[in-house]
Design a protein around this motif. Structure first.
Motif: not given
Length: 277
Positions: A159-160, A146-157, A139-141, A128-133
């Motif tokens: 964090x799906x 965590x890599x999936x969650x409810x919310x975290x709109x600024x990290x969509x997509x 961590x995602x970006x 999707x164009x992100x990275x794991x660091x």
């Protein structure tokens, strides 16, 4: 936690969940208030609870993202749900809160948490164009662990809000479930959790009142500095002898009233303990 009982001619049902918020409490509170409501309103709820659970997670995520946009909220929550219908256990989850089954005194893995270091999650994020660091942990970006969650709109997509789901038939040999957030599982492994519960039940003649409190204390003593939430759901009375296996019953000449259909577990939340450190 929500318990649902169907009409007399239908199977009994029960719902248990743990939500672990990050960046604030709003997402966790919203999910705890809305996910089970969204679940029962799904058209597939009666025939396919697994599909209904996944849709309920997705809908809860979408609606919270809209709420967060209106109210300028920057938070999210992991979640793990167990839904019992008759002799079937459904598990659905996002993130790193987890549920473990104990059967005949042995830990049984039911799921794998969504973490960025999981190869399939890493590949999904990078596609999707992100990275794991690595930043203390994977961590995602460079942000969330965590890599999936409810919310975290600024990290969509990256964090799906797409939940995973598993189904497990129950045969009556199951002892209990432990639902907990990462503040527990990061410091207490499954075998240690079983030992803590077993020791507590032996020391207290099968009294389950403080079992979850004991598990929380074990995580705290092991060095957890995170929030700790634990729910213990006993599927049978621990004061009663462990039921014999089908093979043992056949050898002893025992005939079941309904062959192939084990008795419905008595499902009760015995204790819930939340510790804010």
């Amino acid at each position: 936690m929500c318990v649902c009982v169907c009409p007399q001619d239908q199977e009994e049902q029960a719902f248990f969940a743990v939500f672990d918020g990050h960046g604030g409490v709003d997402a966790a509170i919203y999910a705890a208030n809305q996910l089970h409501v969204n679940l029962v309103h799904q058209e597939s709820f009666s025939q396919d609870p697994g599909e209904a659970l996944c849709r309920a997670f997705k809908l809860t995520d979408e609606r919270f993202v809209k709420k967060a946009s209106r109210e300028h909220l920057r938070c999210g929550t992991t979640g793990v749900v167990t839904f019992l219908r008759g002799r079937t256990l459904h598990v659905a989850w996002l993130g790193d809160s987890q549920v473990m089954l104990v059967r005949r005194g042995q830990a049984v893995e039911l799921m794998k948490p969504h973490k960025p270091d999981r190869e399939d999650e890493k590949q999904r994020i990078e596609a999707l164009g992100g990275c794991v660091i690595w930043f203390g942990t994977w961590r995602v970006n460079g942000s969330l662990s965590v890599s999936r969650a409810i919310g975290d709109s600024e990290h969509k997509p990256y964090i799906c809000g797409d939940a995973d789901h598993s189904i497990f038939p129950l045969d009556g040999s199951e002892d209990y479930l432990i639902l907990a957030c990462d503040g527990f599982w990061d410091t207490v492994n499954p075998d240690e959790a079983v030992r803590v519960v077993s020791d507590h039940l032996q020391e207290n003649a099968g009294d389950t009142t403080m079992v979850a409190h004991k598990l929380v204390a074990s995580a705290r003593d092991a060095g957890s500095s995170d929030n700790i939430t634990v729910i213990v759901v006993f599927l049978r009375d621990p004061r009663c002898p462990q039921p014999t296996s089908t093979e043992e019953e056949e050898e002893e000449g025992v005939v079941e009233e309904e062959p192939g259909h084990p008795p419905l577990p008595s499902t009760t939340v015995l204790s819930l303990w939340l510790l804010q450190l």
